[in-house]
Design a protein around this motif. Structure first.
Motif, PDB file in Angstrom:
ATOM      1  N   VAL A  10      25.511  90.591  34.999  1.00 58.04           N
ATOM      2  CA  VAL A  10      24.334  89.761  35.251  1.00 58.04           C
ATOM      3  C   VAL A  10      24.346  89.274  36.698  1.00 58.04           C
ATOM      4  N   PRO A  11      23.168  89.168  37.295  1.00 58.65           N
ATOM      5  CA  PRO A  11      23.106  88.651  38.666  1.00 58.65           C
ATOM      6  C   PRO A  11      23.168  87.125  38.665  1.00 58.65           C
ATOM      7  N   GLU A  12      23.374  86.583  39.818  1.00 54.07           N
ATOM      8  CA  GLU A  12      23.295  85.136  39.975  1.00 54.07           C
ATOM      9  C   GLU A  12      21.849  84.768  40.281  1.00 54.07           C
ATOM     10  N   ALA A  13      21.365  83.734  39.620  1.00 54.48           N
ATOM     11  CA  ALA A  13      20.011  83.257  39.910  1.00 54.48           C
ATOM     12  C   ALA A  13      20.005  82.597  41.285  1.00 54.48           C
ATOM     13  N   ASP A  14      18.964  82.860  42.071  1.00 53.13           N
ATOM     14  CA  ASP A  14      18.798  82.191  43.346  1.00 53.13           C
ATOM     15  C   ASP A  14      17.454  81.459  43.328  1.00 53.13           C
ATOM     16  N   ASP A  15      17.071  80.870  44.432  1.00 52.22           N
ATOM     17  CA  ASP A  15      15.830  80.091  44.465  1.00 52.22           C
ATOM     18  C   ASP A  15      14.621  80.926  44.059  1.00 52.22           C
ATOM     19  N   PHE A  16      14.593  82.187  44.461  1.00 47.18           N
ATOM     20  CA  PHE A  16      13.453  83.030  44.142  1.00 47.18           C
ATOM     21  C   PHE A  16      13.463  83.497  42.685  1.00 47.18           C
ATOM     22  N   THR A  17      14.615  83.941  42.182  1.00 41.90           N
ATOM     23  CA  THR A  17      14.668  84.501  40.824  1.00 41.90           C
ATOM     24  C   THR A  17      14.849  83.451  39.730  1.00 41.90           C
ATOM     25  N   ARG A  18      15.064  82.213  40.106  1.00 46.54           N
ATOM     26  CA  ARG A  18      15.274  81.158  39.097  1.00 46.54           C
ATOM     27  C   ARG A  18      14.116  81.098  38.097  1.00 46.54           C
ATOM     28  N   THR A  19      12.885  81.263  38.559  1.00 44.54           N
ATOM     29  CA  THR A  19      11.716  81.258  37.669  1.00 44.54           C
ATOM     30  C   THR A  19      11.859  82.345  36.606  1.00 44.54           C
ATOM     31  N   TYR A  20      12.279  83.525  37.023  1.00 40.46           N
ATOM     32  CA  TYR A  20      12.470  84.651  36.108  1.00 40.46           C
ATOM     33  C   TYR A  20      13.517  84.316  35.046  1.00 40.46           C
ATOM     34  N   TRP A  21      14.677  83.812  35.483  1.00 41.48           N
ATOM     35  CA  TRP A  21      15.775  83.528  34.557  1.00 41.48           C
ATOM     36  C   TRP A  21      15.463  82.349  33.645  1.00 41.48           C
ATOM     37  N   GLU A  22      14.745  81.352  34.154  1.00 46.60           N
ATOM     38  CA  GLU A  22      14.355  80.230  33.286  1.00 46.60           C
ATOM     39  C   GLU A  22      13.396  80.709  32.197  1.00 46.60           C
ATOM     40  N   GLN A 126      21.614  86.051  24.579  1.00 46.87           N
ATOM     41  CA  GLN A 126      22.059  84.781  25.145  1.00 46.87           C
ATOM     42  C   GLN A 126      23.471  84.945  25.707  1.00 46.87           C
ATOM     43  N   GLU A 127      23.674  84.434  26.882  1.00 52.41           N
ATOM     44  CA  GLU A 127      24.966  84.475  27.551  1.00 52.41           C
ATOM     45  C   GLU A 127      25.397  83.038  27.844  1.00 52.41           C
ATOM     46  N   PRO A 128      25.901  82.319  26.821  1.00 60.32           N
ATOM     47  CA  PRO A 128      26.207  80.896  26.992  1.00 60.32           C
ATOM     48  C   PRO A 128      27.244  80.607  28.076  1.00 60.32           C
ATOM     49  N   GLU A 129      28.172  81.531  28.281  1.00 56.35           N
ATOM     50  CA  GLU A 129      29.217  81.328  29.278  1.00 56.35           C
ATOM     51  C   GLU A 129      28.654  81.152  30.681  1.00 56.35           C
ATOM     52  N   ILE A 130      27.495  81.781  30.933  1.00 60.40           N
ATOM     53  CA  ILE A 130      26.889  81.692  32.256  1.00 60.40           C
ATOM     54  C   ILE A 130      25.503  81.057  32.209  1.00 60.40           C
ATOM     55  N   ALA A 131      25.119  80.543  31.056  1.00 61.49           N
ATOM     56  CA  ALA A 131      23.850  79.830  30.860  1.00 61.49           C
ATOM     57  C   ALA A 131      22.636  80.662  31.254  1.00 61.49           C
ATOM     58  N   LEU A 132      22.642  81.930  30.870  1.00 66.84           N
ATOM     59  CA  LEU A 132      21.507  82.805  31.113  1.00 66.84           C
ATOM     60  C   LEU A 132      21.168  83.575  29.844  1.00 66.84           C
ATOM     61  N   ALA A 133      19.927  83.989  29.743  1.00 60.37           N
ATOM     62  CA  ALA A 133      19.505  84.914  28.702  1.00 60.37           C
ATOM     63  C   ALA A 133      19.088  86.201  29.411  1.00 60.37           C
ATOM     64  N   VAL A 134      19.540  87.323  28.900  1.00 63.24           N
ATOM     65  CA  VAL A 134      19.303  88.613  29.545  1.00 63.24           C
ATOM     66  C   VAL A 134      18.336  89.430  28.694  1.00 63.24           C
ATOM     67  N   PRO A 135      17.247  89.921  29.288  1.00 63.18           N
ATOM     68  CA  PRO A 135      16.313  90.737  28.512  1.00 63.18           C
ATOM     69  C   PRO A 135      16.938  92.077  28.112  1.00 63.18           C
ATOM     70  N   VAL A 136      16.844  92.393  26.835  1.00 62.85           N
ATOM     71  CA  VAL A 136      17.234  93.681  26.282  1.00 62.85           C
ATOM     72  C   VAL A 136      16.059  94.142  25.435  1.00 62.85           C
ATOM     73  N   PHE A 137      16.076  95.380  25.010  1.00 59.50           N
ATOM     74  CA  PHE A 137      14.980  95.878  24.181  1.00 59.50           C
ATOM     75  C   PHE A 137      15.503  96.417  22.869  1.00 59.50           C
ATOM     76  N   ARG A 138      14.698  96.270  21.823  1.00 55.13           N
ATOM     77  CA  ARG A 138      15.024  96.746  20.480  1.00 55.13           C
ATOM     78  C   ARG A 138      13.898  97.623  19.972  1.00 55.13           C
ATOM     79  N   ALA A 139      14.242  98.531  19.055  1.00 57.44           N
ATOM     80  CA  ALA A 139      13.225  99.380  18.441  1.00 57.44           C
ATOM     81  C   ALA A 139      12.274  98.501  17.622  1.00 57.44           C
ATOM     82  N   CYS A 140      10.985  98.849  17.655  1.00 53.39           N
ATOM     83  CA  CYS A 140       9.975  98.079  16.901  1.00 53.39           C
ATOM     84  C   CYS A 140      10.150  98.262  15.411  1.00 53.39           C
TER      85      CYS A 140
END
Length: 140
Positions: A10-22, A126-140
């Motif tokens: 996972v990347p580190e959130a910065d000022d620009f990407t924080r909106t995306y990660w939130e 959910q990645e609680p250790e780093i307080a981020l949620a990472v988008p993944v995809f699942r079959a419909c």
């Protein structure tokens, strides 16, 4: 995290990407869309300019969460943490309904059932250790 290797997944959130990660933490997938009259295209990964026309008039837009599978691979061996605990896993490229392609992971679907063009929907690991949620995809 002293004595531990940095996470490679996972990347580190910065000022620009924080909106995306939130938004991801709230279960919403965002893309960027150009507002230039002669363009209007969505893109992903998030950038501060349109990669098609170079306009800096771009904004965040909530994606609908639907995609189709473009390509994938199955990883059976990976020594980097935390991948070893997820083996095997399926890194993939999906075509978002909004147009852009996105590098991601297909989760919860046996690799033998994957097909180019299959419909997918976004989910968030959910990645609680780093307080981020990472988008993944699942079959419909």
């Amino acid at each position: 995290m002293e004595g531990r290797l940095p996470r490679a997944d996972v990347p580190e959130a910065d000022d620009f990407t924080r909106t995306y990660w939130e938004a991801a933490g709230e279960g919403r997938l965002l893309v960027r869309r150009c507002r230039a009259a002669d363009c209007g295209r969505a893109h992903h990964y998030p950038r501060e300019f349109c990669p098609y026309c170079w306009s800096d008039d771009v904004h965040w837009e909530e994606a609908c969460g639907r995609a189709t599978l473009y390509t994938w691979s199955v990883v059976h061996v990976n020594d980097l943490q935390p991948f070893g605990s997820r083996l095997p896993y399926v890194p993939a490229v999906v075509s978002l309904a909004e147009g852009p392609r996105m590098t991601t992971e297909v989760a919860g679907c046996p690799a033998g059932l994957l097909r180019v063009g299959m419909e997918l929907t976004v989910d968030f690991r959910q990645e609680p250790e780093i307080a981020l949620a990472v988008p993944v995809f699942r079959a419909c």
